[in-house]
Design a protein around this motif. Structure first.
Motif, PDB file in Angstrom:
ATOM      1  N   UNK A   1       0.831  -1.203   0.000  1.00 27.49           N
ATOM      2  CA  UNK A   1       0.000   0.000   0.000  1.00 27.49           C
ATOM      3  C   UNK A   1       0.868   1.257   0.000  1.00 27.49           C
ATOM      4  N   UNK A   2       1.944   1.224   0.799  1.00 28.39           N
ATOM      5  CA  UNK A   2       2.844   2.374   0.870  1.00 28.39           C
ATOM      6  C   UNK A   2       3.716   2.481  -0.381  1.00 28.39           C
ATOM      7  N   UNK A   3       4.056   1.327  -0.992  1.00 36.25           N
ATOM      8  CA  UNK A   3       4.917   1.342  -2.186  1.00 36.25           C
ATOM      9  C   UNK A   3       4.260   2.095  -3.340  1.00 36.25           C
ATOM     10  N   UNK A   4       2.918   2.103  -3.379  1.00 34.48           N
ATOM     11  CA  UNK A   4       2.223   2.813  -4.446  1.00 34.48           C
ATOM     12  C   UNK A   4       1.819   4.219  -4.071  1.00 34.48           C
ATOM     13  N   UNK A   5       2.262   4.712  -2.894  1.00 32.39           N
ATOM     14  CA  UNK A   5       1.899   6.055  -2.417  1.00 32.39           C
ATOM     15  C   UNK A   5       2.614   7.109  -3.255  1.00 32.39           C
ATOM     16  N   UNK A   6       1.942   8.231  -3.489  1.00 34.95           N
ATOM     17  CA  UNK A   6       2.530   9.291  -4.318  1.00 34.95           C
ATOM     18  C   UNK A   6       3.866   9.786  -3.755  1.00 34.95           C
ATOM     19  N   UNK A   7       4.028   9.754  -2.410  1.00 35.42           N
ATOM     20  CA  UNK A   7       5.287  10.195  -1.790  1.00 35.42           C
ATOM     21  C   UNK A   7       6.448   9.270  -2.162  1.00 35.42           C
ATOM     22  N   UNK A   8       6.142   7.993  -2.431  1.00 35.44           N
ATOM     23  CA  UNK A   8       7.177   7.060  -2.912  1.00 35.44           C
ATOM     24  C   UNK A   8       7.383   7.269  -4.413  1.00 35.44           C
ATOM     25  N   UNK A   9       6.280   7.365  -5.161  1.00 30.17           N
ATOM     26  CA  UNK A   9       6.383   7.491  -6.619  1.00 30.17           C
ATOM     27  C   UNK A   9       7.144   8.745  -7.028  1.00 30.17           C
ATOM     28  N   UNK A  10       6.978   9.845  -6.262  1.00 29.30           N
ATOM     29  CA  UNK A  10       7.710  11.056  -6.656  1.00 29.30           C
ATOM     30  C   UNK A  10       9.191  11.009  -6.266  1.00 29.30           C
ATOM     31  N   UNK A  11       9.580   9.943  -5.574  1.00 25.84           N
ATOM     32  CA  UNK A  11      11.020   9.750  -5.262  1.00 25.84           C
ATOM     33  C   UNK A  11      11.725   8.912  -6.324  1.00 25.84           C
ATOM     34  N   UNK A  12      10.991   8.450  -7.335  1.00 23.44           N
ATOM     35  CA  UNK A  12      11.616   7.586  -8.352  1.00 23.44           C
ATOM     36  C   UNK A  12      12.851   8.242  -8.969  1.00 23.44           C
ATOM     37  N   UNK A  13      12.813   9.531  -9.354  1.00 23.04           N
ATOM     38  CA  UNK A  13      14.045  10.149  -9.894  1.00 23.04           C
ATOM     39  C   UNK A  13      15.220  10.079  -8.914  1.00 23.04           C
ATOM     40  N   UNK A  14      14.923  10.194  -7.613  1.00 24.61           N
ATOM     41  CA  UNK A  14      15.995  10.080  -6.607  1.00 24.61           C
ATOM     42  C   UNK A  14      16.596   8.683  -6.625  1.00 24.61           C
ATOM     43  N   UNK A  15      15.733   7.662  -6.672  1.00 21.57           N
ATOM     44  CA  UNK A  15      16.231   6.274  -6.731  1.00 21.57           C
ATOM     45  C   UNK A  15      17.074   6.079  -7.987  1.00 21.57           C
ATOM     46  N   UNK A  16      16.609   6.643  -9.117  1.00 18.80           N
ATOM     47  CA  UNK A  16      17.354   6.512 -10.382  1.00 18.80           C
ATOM     48  C   UNK A  16      18.743   7.132 -10.260  1.00 18.80           C
ATOM     49  N   UNK A  17      18.808   8.324  -9.650  1.00 16.67           N
ATOM     50  CA  UNK A  17      20.094   9.030  -9.506  1.00 16.67           C
ATOM     51  C   UNK A  17      21.087   8.193  -8.720  1.00 16.67           C
ATOM     52  N   UNK A  18      20.594   7.522  -7.693  1.00 18.07           N
ATOM     53  CA  UNK A  18      21.482   6.715  -6.844  1.00 18.07           C
ATOM     54  C   UNK A  18      22.079   5.562  -7.645  1.00 18.07           C
ATOM     55  N   UNK A  19      21.280   4.992  -8.557  1.00 16.87           N
ATOM     56  CA  UNK A  19      21.779   3.869  -9.359  1.00 16.87           C
ATOM     57  C   UNK A  19      22.890   4.288 -10.313  1.00 16.87           C
ATOM     58  N   UNK A  20      22.804   5.513 -10.836  1.00 17.98           N
ATOM     59  CA  UNK A  20      23.770   5.923 -11.866  1.00 17.98           C
ATOM     60  C   UNK A  20      24.917   6.759 -11.299  1.00 17.98           C
ATOM     61  N   UNK A  21      24.853   7.134  -9.999  1.00 16.45           N
ATOM     62  CA  UNK A  21      25.952   7.916  -9.410  1.00 16.45           C
ATOM     63  C   UNK A  21      27.125   6.989  -9.127  1.00 16.45           C
ATOM     64  N   UNK A  22      28.303   7.564  -9.071  1.00 14.51           N
ATOM     65  CA  UNK A  22      29.506   6.746  -8.853  1.00 14.51           C
ATOM     66  C   UNK A  22      29.418   6.034  -7.508  1.00 14.51           C
ATOM     67  N   UNK A  23      29.781   4.770  -7.539  1.00 18.33           N
ATOM     68  CA  UNK A  23      29.623   3.923  -6.343  1.00 18.33           C
ATOM     69  C   UNK A  23      30.919   3.886  -5.538  1.00 18.33           C
ATOM     70  N   UNK A  24      30.816   4.031  -4.218  1.00 18.84           N
ATOM     71  CA  UNK A  24      31.962   3.792  -3.339  1.00 18.84           C
ATOM     72  C   UNK A  24      31.512   2.815  -2.254  1.00 18.84           C
TER      73      UNK A  24
ATOM     74  N   UNK B   1       7.505   4.277 -13.478  1.00 19.16           N
ATOM     75  CA  UNK B   1       8.938   4.009 -13.663  1.00 19.16           C
ATOM     76  C   UNK B   1       9.374   4.358 -15.086  1.00 19.16           C
ATOM     77  N   UNK B   2       8.560   3.976 -16.070  1.00 21.67           N
ATOM     78  CA  UNK B   2       8.920   4.248 -17.462  1.00 21.67           C
ATOM     79  C   UNK B   2       8.936   5.753 -17.723  1.00 21.67           C
ATOM     80  N   UNK B   3       7.906   6.449 -17.266  1.00 16.72           N
ATOM     81  CA  UNK B   3       7.816   7.888 -17.559  1.00 16.72           C
ATOM     82  C   UNK B   3       8.820   8.708 -16.762  1.00 16.72           C
ATOM     83  N   UNK B   4       9.288   8.194 -15.621  1.00 21.34           N
ATOM     84  CA  UNK B   4      10.218   8.963 -14.779  1.00 21.34           C
ATOM     85  C   UNK B   4      11.678   8.560 -14.978  1.00 21.34           C
ATOM     86  N   UNK B   5      11.960   7.831 -16.073  1.00 22.11           N
ATOM     87  CA  UNK B   5      13.357   7.628 -16.467  1.00 22.11           C
ATOM     88  C   UNK B   5      14.069   6.442 -15.848  1.00 22.11           C
TER      89      UNK B   5
END
Length: 711
Positions: free
Chosen positions: A100-123, A150-154
């Motif tokens: 229920x929380x995974x589909x909450x708008x507060x989670x969905x609007x964090x998708x770009x943040x999750x994407x950034x973490x995946x592509x940022x340099x890893x240490x 997910x598709x529309x937010x990159x």
């Protein structure tokens, strides 16, 4: 901190979290509250949290605290730069385990943040953040709105970059990509084709180079990254990928393989055929040998599975046999191909023999099918591929096909009458054919074969006795509704229109060979009624001339048989039909400049030129049928006069060089003119007043000359 030391198992951890929540509740100022929140976050990170405690955490802090952590840029003294961000992600990952929380708008609007973490340099300090980001993205994808967001937010491009760069967690990136492509392949390729091509490029490189079991594992993964649209052959990078796939498959299939190794390779090859036809196979000796091998292996697999079917064994092999059907259909098409063929004539003859044996196995299997199995999508795939064979190979397996016809008619009727939920297996389809209007339209694939069979006595008698003509009439009426369902205009050429054209061919065979059936079967009266109404609607549509030619000719030929029926007794629909049929026939030829002289020559009208190869025989048959209708419908000559066809034809024959009008065309014109002159004095007078006697003599129309000279 002492609480965390106690959290050695789930029970202790839950107890610790309860105490942390107590501290949070009793906090006296912001500092104590913040410290308690950090304590909760660390406890969450220490392991799994049960649903009740997770909900208590969320109720206590909501999204406000993790949001603050994610935006905080100043870490505590002596802590890594991303400390707060990492803690915020941990809390969100915890919350995301609740659907229920995974589909909450507060989670969905964090998708770009999750994407950034995946592509940022890893240490080393950021791996836990990446794990949490993947956990959040996986949870979002499992929700109803998630994949679209997910598709529309990159996310697709972020996952592609993570995989291509071999970043930490790249295996999870691939898993998520596979999931998104399974749900929304077309949208993914529309938005992120370059990134997906980069993944495909890496996968095909690995596929070509690796020499261990990974090669066969990649056979399972690669089909998910081969799009039906846009075609890979349109892009240079796509073409390179296809060449690597060809070379990799040639290496695999040219080796001695176990079944578990061969099956994924055959399925990958079938996927490539679905997407690109045979374009991924290079021309030349190596390519032709590979194509022949591919079809050969497919036929062997079909025979091994279906000739002595063990129900349990067949059940486990349906997916690979369906893939083999796709390869066999490519084999049929390549054996028919005349322009730039990949196969030599000897190879074609060998493959036809091998495929004949495989289709014998398909027929044998279908004869064993029980009533309760008819909804199985594998039965549909088997009927479909047999239809492809029947459409092209009319001489082989005739006895076996005749014996199977009752089953085929019954099966097609069941799917048409009930609609079929038969879905699940990939259907062998080399070309996308939208618009059939039915969930699984078996008749569409059987029509070409039925068209051949209705021209022969024995199979035609079987089809008639099994009720196929009535079924085909119902199907024709339904398909016409599908074609005209678009408001305002007819849809462009689709499988529906092709089905209507082929059905017309079947009905024309029946009109010629079984006219008594047309007279006595009431469904043909309904078909006649539909033909009368459809031609005036269809003829003005420039893109549907072939179908219009079929309907005009079929309607004219049926009208000769059903002339006494009420629907043809000078009704408005009958008059409009014959008016449209006269326009179709009268506008086919025109006078054009003759390149070889200064004069004019008779030629096919420009509007008909592109379709003439398909409608030429229908036009001549239609002229013959119209001539036969003139004595049966006393009002028909008046319709010809209203169309001013006689004046136009006289002008054409007077202006052009006689040598430019071939004998067959002269005979067609004469057939109609003689009947009109005999049936109607006004028609005869118009012909005579326009020098009909002269040009009848000039063109050798002896029957017309004689008719005009009679008082």
């Amino acid at each position: 901190p002492t609480y965390l030391a106690m959290a050695s198992d789930a029970g202790d951890r839950n107890s610790t979290l309860k105490r942390c929540l107590g501290v949070l509740r009793d906090a006296r100022n912001d500092s104590e509250q913040f410290a308690a929140l950090l304590l909760v976050t660390k406890a969450v990170r220490a392991g799994e949290v049960d649903a009740k405690i997770r909900r208590q955490i969320f109720d206590a802090i909501g999204f406000t605290f993790p949001n603050r952590l994610l935006t905080s840029r100043q870490p505590p003294a002596g802590c890594p730069e991303h400390t707060f961000r990492a803690l915020g992600l941990t809390l969100l990952a915890c919350f995301c385990t609740d659907p229920e929380l995974a589909g909450h708008s507060q989670i969905l609007n964090k998708i770009p943040t999750f994407n950034d973490i995946l592509v940022s340099s890893c240490n080393p300090d950021s791996t836990s953040m990446i794990d949490d980001a993947y956990q959040c993205l996986s949870a979002v994808m499992a929700t109803s709105r998630g994949p679209r967001e997910l598709v529309t937010k990159g996310t697709v491009s972020a996952l592609c970059q993570a995989y291509v760069n071999c970043s930490y967690g790249s295996d999870r990136a691939l898993t998520l990509l596979l999931g998104l492509l399974a749900i929304a392949e077309a949208k993914c390729w529309q938005r992120d084709a370059p990134h997906l091509l980069a993944v495909l490029s890496k996968l095909t490189n690995d596929f070509l180079k690796t020499e261990d079991m990974t090669k066969f594992e990649l056979c399972e993964v690669l089909p998910h990254f081969i799009p039906l649209s846009p075609p890979l052959t349109q892009d240079s990078q796509g073409c390179e990928c296809l060449h690597r796939l060809y070379k990799g498959l040639a290496n695999i299939l040219g080796s001695k393989l176990s079944q578990s190794q061969r099956d994924p390779a055959l399925k990958l090859a079938a996927c490539l055929v679905q997407a690109c036809g045979s374009e991924w196979i290079p021309a030349g000796n190596a390519g032709s040998k590979f194509l022949a091998l591919l079809v050969n292996l497919a036929c062997v697999e079909v025979r091994l599975t279906l000739e002595e079917p063990d129900p349990l064994e067949v059940e486990g092999k349906k997916e690979v046999v369906t893939a083999c059907y796709i390869l066999m259909e490519m084999g049929i098409q390549e054996c028919l191909r005349e322009e730039k063929p990949l196969l030599e004539e000897v190879q074609k003859m060998q493959l036809v023999r091998i495929m004949e044996e495989a289709f014998g196995a398909v027929i044998f299997y279908l004869r064993q099918v029980k009533q309760e199995e008819l909804q199985d999508p594998f039965i549909f795939a088997s009927v479909r591929i047999l239809g492809a064979w029947m459409a092209e190979e009319t001489s082989s397996l005739k006895q076996e096909i005749c014996e199977l016809l009752p089953f085929l008619v019954h099966y097609a009727k069941k799917l048409f009458k009930e609609g079929s939920p038969a879905v699940g297996l990939p259907q062998p389809e080399l070309v996308s054919t939208e618009g059939s209007g039915l969930p699984q339209d078996a008749l569409r694939f059987l029509l070409p074969g039925f068209c051949h069979l209705t021209a022969e006595d024995r199979p035609r008698d079987i089809l008639i006795s099994e009720g196929a003509p009535a079924l085909l009439c119902e199907y024709f009426l339904h398909q016409w509704e599908v074609l005209t369902s678009e408001p305002g205009s007819l849809t462009p050429l689709t499988s529906t229109e092709m089905s209507l054209q082929t059905a017309c061919g079947i009905f024309l065979n029946l009109v010629v060979t079984a006219p008594d059936l047309i007279r006595r079967d009431k469904t043909f009266s309904s078909l006649m009624d539909m033909l009368l109404k459809s031609l005036p609607l269809l003829l003005p549509q420039k893109d549907h001339l072939v179908l219009a030619a079929n309907i005009a000719t079929l309607g004219l030929m049926m009208a000769r048989i059903l002339a006494s029926s009420a629907v043809l007794q000078e009704t408005q629909s009958a008059q409009e039909f014959f008016g449209a049929a006269i326009r179709f026939l009268s506008q086919a030829h025109t006078a054009q400049a003759d390149p070889g002289s200064d004069g004019l020559a008779a030629a096919v009208s420009p509007a008909y030129a592109s379709a003439w190869a398909d409608i030429r025989e229908l036009w001549f048959l239609g002229m013959q049928a119209l001539a036969g209708c003139v004595p049966l419908f006393p009002w028909l000559p008046q319709a010809v006069l209203q169309a001013r066809w006689l004046e136009g034809l006289s002008e054409l024959l007077t202006r052009v060089a006689p040598a430019s009008v071939d004998f067959e065309l002269i005979a067609a014109f004469q057939g109609v003119l003689v009947e009109l002159a005999r049936a109607s004095k006004p028609c005869r007078d118009v012909i005579l007043s326009h020098h009909g006697g002269e040009w009848a003599n000039l063109y050798g129309m002896a029957a017309l000359e004689q008719c005009l000279s009679e008082q």
